[in-house]
Design an enzyme around this catalytic site. Structure first.
Site, PDB file in Angstrom:
ATOM      1  N   LYS A 108      -2.556   6.731   1.122  1.00  0.00           N
ATOM      2  CA  LYS A 108      -2.418   7.196   2.558  1.00  0.00           C
ATOM      3  C   LYS A 108      -1.447   8.102   2.942  1.00  0.00           C
ATOM      4  O   LYS A 108      -0.074   8.203   2.880  1.00  0.00           O
ATOM      5  CB  LYS A 108      -1.744   5.953   3.383  1.00  0.00           C
ATOM      6  CG  LYS A 108      -2.440   6.107   4.903  1.00  0.00           C
ATOM      7  CD  LYS A 108      -2.213   4.531   5.403  1.00  0.00           C
ATOM      8  CE  LYS A 108      -2.623   4.831   7.047  1.00  0.00           C
ATOM      9  NZ  LYS A 108      -3.988   4.892   7.071  1.00  0.00           N
ATOM     10  N   GLU A 119     -15.725   6.780   3.658  1.00  0.00           N
ATOM     11  CA  GLU A 119     -14.987   6.579   4.932  1.00  0.00           C
ATOM     12  C   GLU A 119     -15.683   6.918   6.216  1.00  0.00           C
ATOM     13  O   GLU A 119     -16.454   7.958   6.251  1.00  0.00           O
ATOM     14  CB  GLU A 119     -13.835   7.433   4.866  1.00  0.00           C
ATOM     15  CG  GLU A 119     -12.708   6.920   3.528  1.00  0.00           C
ATOM     16  CD  GLU A 119     -11.798   5.838   4.028  1.00  0.00           C
ATOM     17  OE1 GLU A 119     -11.718   5.430   5.093  1.00  0.00           O
ATOM     18  OE2 GLU A 119     -11.026   5.549   3.081  1.00  0.00           O
ATOM     19  N   ARG A 122       0.844  -1.376  -0.006  1.00  0.00           N
ATOM     20  CA  ARG A 122       0.234  -0.075   0.115  1.00  0.00           C
ATOM     21  C   ARG A 122       0.862   1.090  -0.107  1.00  0.00           C
ATOM     22  O   ARG A 122       0.473   2.098  -0.721  1.00  0.00           O
ATOM     23  CB  ARG A 122      -0.934  -0.008   1.325  1.00  0.00           C
ATOM     24  CG  ARG A 122      -1.889   1.210   1.049  1.00  0.00           C
ATOM     25  CD  ARG A 122      -2.976   0.900   2.159  1.00  0.00           C
ATOM     26  NE  ARG A 122      -2.738   1.076   3.565  1.00  0.00           N
ATOM     27  CZ  ARG A 122      -3.006   0.896   4.702  1.00  0.00           C
ATOM     28  NH1 ARG A 122      -4.518   0.452   4.684  1.00  0.00           N
ATOM     29  NH2 ARG A 122      -2.532   1.013   5.825  1.00  0.00           N
TER      30      ARG A 122
END
Ligand SMILES: *Cc1c(COP(=O)(O)O)cnc(C)c1O
Length: 341
Positions: A185, A221, A83
């Site tokens: 992220k 989210e 990720r």
């Protein structure tokens, strides 16, 4: 067990505690150096660093767990590595070999073994890997150099009084744009979420829920966690969208739901106007594993799922099973656990 620090593990929150050593590696002239552990917890970088001005940076979060036998283990660190590489690609930062990322995490845990909370305290050692653009620079372009670091801090159990549902409100703000950086992220998404979070907390909610940035009709989210719901016919449902950050906890729960609990699993749109389809709902991420959602406020009405005070039975089972895997009490799927030796 080696010399464990004299810390009141049960009282720990989610705060920075300086540990003994951290890992640093520098990328320059096309490659990463070997990296090393250092004592200094300050980093000195150029005032022109792209990380400071243009948000060229990303991070990860994972935990080291102490098992009943006193062993220490990491949960799916290779998934964090992959990720982080996706985040790096999105922001034109150099990727890292997966082994280098995992090895850096292992080294940091070993070097700070005395800070890994004892089994049974609910506390864990949180690891924070990050990549930042550094070096002298002024214009908007990728940095000439990059720093990859990993530090750690012991953190307390998220739920001191056991799994308790909390309420959320739908935000009018977005944390990311439709084709923006929502799936990476990166700090920019977090900076964009601070105000919405503050408004939610001031209004008495745990955090806010973000809808899809294009139509504001679908759940994306829950603060900095992913959403899941359990339908009345026992399906585990979670939203699918390119602007959601793919939570490793969420994908792990999908596996647990299917393979351990025998539930059907669906990744698809979750319409804010159709919350009635769910009998339970939760938010998931590394920090809390699962935060049961009591209710969601939307257009001045609070939609309550299972209960505002009691966690639902399926949410409870998902939580117990995944936590059991993480601390070595439930058999983990192949490749999920990396022992720190
Ligand atoms: C990190 C993060 C999550 C949770 O991911 P995990 O891998 O489960 O910890 C969810 N949403 C956002 C926005 C995140 O940054």
């Amino acid at each position: 067990m080696s010399n464990v620090k004299n810390i009141d593990w049960g009282k720990l929150g989610f705060n920075y505690i300086k540990t003994d050593l951290r890992y640093v590696s520098i990328w320059k002239d096309g490659s990463w150096d070997d990296g090393k552990l250092v004592e200094d917890n300050n980093i000195t970088i150029s005032e022109g660093s792209t990380a400071i001005h243009y948000g060229q940076q990303c991070f990860e979060g994972l935990k080291a767990y102490r098992t009943a036998e006193g062993k220490i283990q990491l949960f799916r660190p290779d998934e964090n590595a992959k990720r982080m590489n996706n985040s790096c690609k999105r922001l034109l930062m150099p990727e890292l070999p997966i082994e280098k990322f995992v090895e850096a995490c292992v080294q940091v845990v070993k070097a700070n073994e005395a800070y890994v909370p004892p089994y049974g305290t609910g506390a864990t050692l949180y690891l924070r890997p990050y990549v930042i653009g550094i070096g002298d620079n002024l214009g908007v372009k990728p940095a000439p150099e990059f720093l990859f670091g990993v530090f750690c801090s012991p953190v307390g159990p998220y739920f001191k009084g056991g799994l308790a549902p909390v309420n959320f409100m739908i935000s009018d703000y977005d944390r990311a744009a439709p084709y923006g950086t929502g799936a990476a992220k990166v700090g920019g998404n977090y900076a964009a979420s601070l105000l919405a979070h503050e408004i939610a907390v001031k209004r008495g909610f745990a955090d806010c829920i973000y809808l899809d940035p294009l139509t504001h009709s679908k759940i994306e989210e829950v603060g900095a966690a992913n959403f899941f719901g359990i339908t009345k016919d026992n399906k585990f449902v979670t939203p699918k969208s390119d602007s959601i950050l793919p939570s490793i906890t969420k994908y792990s729960l999908m596996h647990v739901a299917k393979e351990y609990l025998g539930l059907e699993v669906e990744e698809r749109d979750v319409l804010i106007d159709n919350l009635d389809e769910f009998k339970e709902a939760g938010a998931c991420g590394t920090a809390a594993v699962i935060t049961p959602i009591g209710g969601i406020e939307y257009k001045e009405e609070l939609h309550v799922f299972h209960s505002e005070t009691v966690v639902g039975p399926i949410t409870r089972k998902l939580y117990d099973t995944l936590c059991g895997i993480q601390i070595g009490e439930v058999k983990a799927p192949e490749g999920w656990i990396v022992e720190v030796k």
